[in-house]
Design a protein around this motif. Sequence first.
Motif, short mmCIF file in Angstrom:
data_model
loop_
_atom_site.label_atom_id
_atom_site.label_comp_id
_atom_site.label_asym_id
_atom_site.label_seq_id
_atom_site.Cartn_x
_atom_site.Cartn_y
_atom_site.Cartn_z
N UNK A 215 14.84 1.63 -6.43
CA UNK A 215 14.36 1.25 -5.10
C UNK A 215 13.27 2.24 -4.66
N UNK A 216 12.14 1.72 -4.19
CA UNK A 216 11.02 2.57 -3.80
C UNK A 216 10.91 2.68 -2.29
N UNK A 217 10.77 3.93 -1.81
CA UNK A 217 10.61 4.15 -0.37
C UNK A 217 9.16 3.85 0.02
N UNK A 218 8.95 2.96 0.96
CA UNK A 218 7.58 2.61 1.39
C UNK A 218 7.33 3.16 2.79
N UNK A 219 6.53 2.48 3.60
CA UNK A 219 6.07 3.03 4.88
C UNK A 219 7.19 3.11 5.93
N UNK A 220 7.02 4.06 6.85
CA UNK A 220 7.97 4.18 7.97
C UNK A 220 7.79 2.97 8.88
#
Length: 235
Positions: free
Chosen positions: A1-6
């Motif tokens: 799972x990739x962390x993207x924008x806030x």
Amino acid sequence: MKKLEQIYEGKAKRVYATDDPQIVIVDYKDDATAFNGLKKGTITGKGVVNNKVSNHFFRLLGSKGIPTHFVEQLSERETAVKRVEILPIEVIVRNRAAGSFSKRMGVAEGTELSSVILEYSYKNDALGDPFINSYYIRALNLATDAEMEQVKNYSLRINDILREYLWNLGIELIDFKLEFGRCDGKVILADEISPDTCRFWDRATGKKLDKDRFRQDLGEVEEAYREIIRRLMGE
Ligand code: TMP
Ligand code: ASP
């Protein structure tokens, strides 16, 4: 799972999108506020404690049949949770008089209640989270009657589970706040359950082991948060 924008920043947490549209990542901060943001400060290590404590409770509640947003703890401060549409309602469950109830009703803190109290407020910082009831919720379409029936039943069941669990660890659960969200047409438990959102009193001494130590400048704030982790997880 990739962390993207806030996608959101609250008073105590940041929320990030991921490459999975159904999942978001919650990142717990050390920032502390009280009295609707009037009092501000930092509780060192709070984010780590709240992440771990909340996940611990959500796993426990999940194992007892309460549906929650919890998916997976990713790091000391980060957890993957299901993306939900948060109901704009804060549910407060009270077992003993304290906080705003004591003030509003003129009932001394610590007074026993003859039965549990369920209370709702409208989740709106600009308005100071005003007190509401089921008529307000229906009239303003904040949630359906069917959803509120589930919210009520889950909240009371969560109280029973957490009260008994904490009692056996020498902690009395005085009161706490819950938030629920909609996910795939169902109501599930969301947000957090931590020393920020509960009142925990040591059963033996009555010592407060929660955010009231910050709200009321009682000192030993970090120690209280660490004590909760120690009781729950032996760390
Ligand atoms: P209260 O007595 O100030 O109404 O708080 C009741 C419980 O709800 C207490 O355990 C703290 C928690 N709480 C929150 O988690 N967030 C809030 O914004 C407030 C006012 C209370
Ligand atoms: N977190 C809330 C605030 O800043 C209230 C509280 O926990 O006392 O307003």
